[in-house]
Design a protein around this motif. Sequence first.
Motif: not given
Length: 222
Positions: A5-28
Amino acid sequence: LVVTTPEDQSQIAAYKPSGKIVVIPNGVDLTQFPQRTADPGGHRIVFIGAMDNRANIDAVSFFSLEVFPAIKERYGDATLDLVGARPVPAVLELAELSGITVTGRVPSMVEYLHQATICVVPMRTGFGIKNKTLEAMAAGVPVVGSDRGLEGLAVDGANTPLRALRANHVQEYISAITRLFEDPQLRAKLSQNGRLLIEDEYTWDRASQCYEQALTQSVVRG
């Protein structure tokens, strides 16, 4: 790094702003969770999930003890099925309350979803997209969920088709569930819109394509 989720992305980015973080949702898997062919009506509520998961234990305890008694008072025939494997003692005790069934592991989760009038996702802890929410929507079951339960999903708001009802407090759950019990057209609307959302954005085929793209880009950058 891949998050759901974008929420997870924002939280992780706070620890490593320069990191490459991709949002890929789960599926069914839509073959395992086909859309139901008819609305069963009635006053049957379901929650699905592993019953030894701390977040799920908290969710079903809150809903069973604080919300469902008021629903039961309004609708004497109302039932609540807590469906999932490995129920801990705190969950098993909930079956002593009127109208509540704790199933343990079942052969087919989707059968319980298809039989339910509403699926509740009253999560109060945990992060990321909830598979239980995606599966209920895929099965065509109207969902009432918390902000945690609906995290990462566009289900309401301006220019967004209504796909689920949101509730975070006791009275909000009572109001949302009452609306759905009383309004078959609203149930049909959520059923159809929820299923279309899953078909368009939350299949494993789509997720695999996103992973392939992310990996390809990573190799190119490397």
